[in-house]
Design a protein around this motif. Structure first.
Motif, PDB file in Angstrom:
ATOM      1  N   LEU A   1     -20.213  -0.526 -11.270  1.00 18.06           N
ATOM      2  CA  LEU A   1     -18.882  -0.003 -11.570  1.00 18.06           C
ATOM      3  C   LEU A   1     -18.050  -0.081 -10.304  1.00 18.06           C
ATOM      4  CD1 LEU A   1     -16.935   1.482 -13.535  1.00 18.06           C
ATOM      5  CD2 LEU A   1     -17.862   3.630 -12.632  1.00 18.06           C
ATOM      6  N   PHE A   2     -16.868  -0.700 -10.408  1.00 16.77           N
ATOM      7  CA  PHE A   2     -16.010  -0.893  -9.238  1.00 16.77           C
ATOM      8  C   PHE A   2     -14.566  -0.648  -9.641  1.00 16.77           C
ATOM      9  CE2 PHE A   2     -13.133  -3.765  -6.931  1.00 16.77           C
ATOM     10  CZ  PHE A   2     -13.372  -3.366  -5.632  1.00 16.77           C
ATOM     11  N   ILE A   3     -13.845   0.114  -8.816  1.00 15.14           N
ATOM     12  CA  ILE A   3     -12.430   0.331  -9.072  1.00 15.14           C
ATOM     13  C   ILE A   3     -11.711   0.441  -7.730  1.00 15.14           C
ATOM     14  CG2 ILE A   3     -12.671   2.855  -9.233  1.00 15.14           C
ATOM     15  CD1 ILE A   3     -10.464   2.690 -11.451  1.00 15.14           C
ATOM     16  N   ALA A   4     -10.533  -0.200  -7.649  1.00 14.90           N
ATOM     17  CA  ALA A   4      -9.786  -0.225  -6.389  1.00 14.90           C
ATOM     18  C   ALA A   4      -8.296  -0.109  -6.672  1.00 14.90           C
ATOM     19  CB  ALA A   4     -10.084  -1.508  -5.617  1.00 14.90           C
ATOM     20  N   PRO A   5      -7.767   1.118  -6.750  1.00 13.66           N
ATOM     21  CA  PRO A   5      -6.315   1.295  -6.915  1.00 13.66           C
ATOM     22  C   PRO A   5      -5.600   1.271  -5.562  1.00 13.66           C
ATOM     23  CG  PRO A   5      -7.436   3.402  -7.106  1.00 13.66           C
ATOM     24  CD  PRO A   5      -8.505   2.374  -6.864  1.00 13.66           C
ATOM     25  N   SER A   6      -4.372   0.756  -5.556  1.00 15.07           N
ATOM     26  CA  SER A   6      -3.560   0.777  -4.343  1.00 15.07           C
ATOM     27  C   SER A   6      -2.092   0.893  -4.729  1.00 15.07           C
ATOM     28  CB  SER A   6      -3.795  -0.471  -3.489  1.00 15.07           C
ATOM     29  OG  SER A   6      -3.446  -1.641  -4.194  1.00 15.07           O
ATOM     30  N   VAL A   7      -1.315   1.454  -3.826  1.00 13.98           N
ATOM     31  CA  VAL A   7       0.124   1.646  -4.039  1.00 13.98           C
ATOM     32  C   VAL A   7       0.858   1.244  -2.767  1.00 13.98           C
ATOM     33  CG1 VAL A   7       1.960   3.255  -4.594  1.00 13.98           C
ATOM     34  CG2 VAL A   7      -0.282   3.559  -5.631  1.00 13.98           C
ATOM     35  N   THR A   8       1.937   0.483  -2.932  1.00 15.60           N
ATOM     36  CA  THR A   8       2.761   0.072  -1.800  1.00 15.60           C
ATOM     37  C   THR A   8       4.153   0.677  -1.929  1.00 15.60           C
ATOM     38  OG1 THR A   8       1.600  -2.025  -1.491  1.00 15.60           O
ATOM     39  CG2 THR A   8       3.825  -1.883  -0.614  1.00 15.60           C
ATOM     40  N   PHE A   9       4.610   1.284  -0.845  1.00 13.44           N
ATOM     41  CA  PHE A   9       5.969   1.835  -0.770  1.00 13.44           C
ATOM     42  C   PHE A   9       6.784   0.949   0.172  1.00 13.44           C
ATOM     43  CE2 PHE A   9       3.057   5.291  -1.616  1.00 13.44           C
ATOM     44  CZ  PHE A   9       3.648   5.921  -2.708  1.00 13.44           C
ATOM     45  N   ARG A  10       7.949   0.477  -0.302  1.00 17.93           N
ATOM     46  CA  ARG A  10       8.847  -0.349   0.502  1.00 17.93           C
ATOM     47  C   ARG A  10      10.244   0.270   0.477  1.00 17.93           C
ATOM     48  NH1 ARG A  10       7.153  -6.453  -1.494  1.00 17.93           N
ATOM     49  NH2 ARG A  10       5.174  -6.576  -0.340  1.00 17.93           N
ATOM     50  N   PRO A  11      10.497   1.237   1.331  1.00 16.25           N
ATOM     51  CA  PRO A  11      11.827   1.880   1.317  1.00 16.25           C
ATOM     52  C   PRO A  11      12.948   0.927   1.710  1.00 16.25           C
ATOM     53  CG  PRO A  11      10.526   2.616   3.197  1.00 16.25           C
ATOM     54  CD  PRO A  11       9.609   1.837   2.323  1.00 16.25           C
TER      55      PRO A  11
END
Length: 525
Positions: free
Chosen positions: A34-44
């Protein structure tokens, strides 16, 4: 899945996930992953970005997590009783197991001040927890059938923190264009290794095994804890002048480690402290001619502290190295052709290799050298036909080593796992017009030359040639409504050849993968 969260694209997300359950070619060896990789990018704004990264991996593998080591007699060498089947499991179905849980969280930050300066910071916390318990071979009896065995367990855990701060400047000094990079990074690791005692378990007939049924996990024999730090200060300048590119880089490392080894039965505790420092660097020069020719030459040194301990509990010394390489890349304008060639000379000190006395562990060799040549070609022979071909020829030897207790030295021997020759070629054809448009198929051959499996060069692995093939269909070629849907079938070791990949000891042989056919239906949108 990935994409923007808001209409302006200032917040982006990505989610990668996998759930898989699989058997293997070996009886009783399975794996759930089982593998999970969430990511979020903020570009103001256009000059700033912050990406939060995370990952979680869990593996549960009944059967021990990997193929087991088999005797040489019946695999590499002829056994009067026949060949040991590739599916043979020599452990205990109700005991052998491998588990791992791994997680990390961190971020990547970048800000561009102006046309010259950009700063970055990358940070990560990691945690790895593994538990291995297996039954393995001791020796094959004189009858060529009876395999004596032992049980062991080896839980490990590690916590790791690393951070990298860097600044980049792009500027010109007269006719020279510079990309200057410098930074400071730091790594901290705290690890614990629990080595169990060994427990003899009932022998089996390797050709008709009857398993013991119940095996009790041996108690812990040795507990090793290791804390290590590494700090690095580095700088690099990439200088362009006309067709020339000159790269100069240097790095100073300071590393320290404290290793504590406790024998559980006696309570005895030993502590070893290491402190190492080294300067390493790289210089490379290339020139791009108008016709698409780019010769280059480079020289580099390396330094890498090595975590873990050997069989007797001593920590490993850092691995150091030196590499000289020269080559050429050719990509003629207006063609879909890329040719590369390189020659290299690589020397390393304190190289890790499996310990032939107990291959649960590694040992370090004094100094080793590998010299060779690598060639690769990628070309579109026609609009429909593509070619990829490669070749690598290498010679290896130990150039420095201490003699063993019997006065025997491995100096002059070949390195394990380094084939003298390797080659591969793959042809791929795609139908682009007519009623069969969207169909594609390919075939290739892999050649793996002779190699040795151990430092003493007692076990020589013969040459093997394998054939692979593939066929696929892109539904979107003729049916626009099905764009993004494709079906593929890939076969490796097409003719199901049985072969040995390596042998590191008398009971340390491993078979290669048998014929594998993978069918994939995929939809991208």
């Amino acid at each position: 899945m990935s994409g923007p969260v808001d209409p302006d694209g200032r917040i982006l997300y990505r989610l990668t996930g996998l759930a898989r359950t699989t058997g293997t070619q070996i009886d009783y060896l399975e794996e759930d992953r089982l593998f999970i990789a969430p990511s979020v990018t903020f570009r103001p704004d256009a000059d700033t970005s912050l990406t939060l990264l995370s990952q979680y991996l869990k593996i549960d593998s009944p059967g021990g997590g990997a193929p087991q080591a088999l005797p040489t007699l019946g695999t590499l060498y002829t056994n009067p009783n026949g060949r040991i089947p590739t599916r043979r499991f020599i452990g205990e179905p109700n005991y052998d197991r491998f588990r791992v849980e791994q997680a990390f969280i961190g971020y990547a930050f970048e800000h561009r001040f102006d046309d010259v300066w950009t700063v970055r910071q990358n940070l990560r916390f990691s945690h790895v927890d593994t538990d291995t318990q297996r039954v393995q071979a001791i020796a094959l009896g004189g009858d060529g059938r009876t395999l004596s065995r032992y049980a062991w367990a080896f839980p490990e855990r590690s916590d790791l923190f690393n951070i990298d701060n860097q600044a980049e400047a792009r500027f010109r000094t007269g006719p020279f264009a510079h990309t200057l990079l410098f930074g400071l990074d730091y790594l901290r690791e705290d690890a614990r290794y629990d080595e169990s005692q060994l427990r003899i378990v009932p022998s089996i007939n390797v050709f008709a095994p009857v398993y013991a049924g119940t095996v009790t996990r041996p108690p812990i024999g040795t507990r090793i804890t290791q804390a290590r730090n590494q700090t690095g200060l580095y700088a690099q300048d990439e200088i362009r002048f006309g067709g020339f590119t000159l790269t100069l880089s240097g790095r100073q490392d300071w590393a320290d480690a404290v290793t504590r080894t406790r024998t559980v039965t006696s309570g005895a505790l030993t502590q070893v402290r290491q402190e190492d420092a080294a300067f390493t660097g790289r210089v490379g020069l290339s020139y791009l001619f108008d016709g698409g020719f780019a010769p280059y030459v480079s020289y580099a040194t390396s330094f890498l502290p090595t975590s873990g301990t050997n069989r007797i509990g001593s920590p490993f010394a850092p691995t150091t190295g030196e590499q000289i390489e020269a080559g050429i890349k050719v990509q003629p304008p207006g063609t879909n052709l890329l040719l590369t060639g390189a020659v290299f000379d690589l020397t390393q000190q304190n190289v890790l290799t499996p310990d032939s006395v107990d291959f649960r562990f590694n040992t370090q060799a004094g100094e080793a050298r590998v010299r060779g040549v690598e060639l690769e070609a990628k070309a579109s022979l026609t609009e429909n036909l593509d070619l990829i071909a490669s070749y690598a020829g290498m010679s290896s030897e130990f150039t420095r080593a201490n003699a063993n207790a019997a006065g025997v030295s491995i100096v002059g021997n070949e390195l394990p796992f380094v084939p003298r020759h390797q080659a591969a070629a793959w042809l791929d054809y795609t139908v682009r017009t007519g009623p069969l448009a969207g169909f594609g198929f390919g075939a290739g051959v892999r050649y793996i030359g002779a190699s040795v499996g151990d430092n003493a060069n007692l076990y020589r692995i013969p040459v093997v040639t394998l054939v692979d093939a593939a066929i696929r269909y892109d539904f979107g070629y003729r049916h626009p409504a099905l764009k993004g849907v494709d079906l593929a079938m890939n076969a490796t070791n097409l003719f199901d050849k049985t072969y040995v990949t390596t042998c590191i000891a008398a009971t340390g042989c491993y078979y290669g993968n048998r014929q594998t056919i993978l069918a994939t239906l995929r939809y991208r949108w």
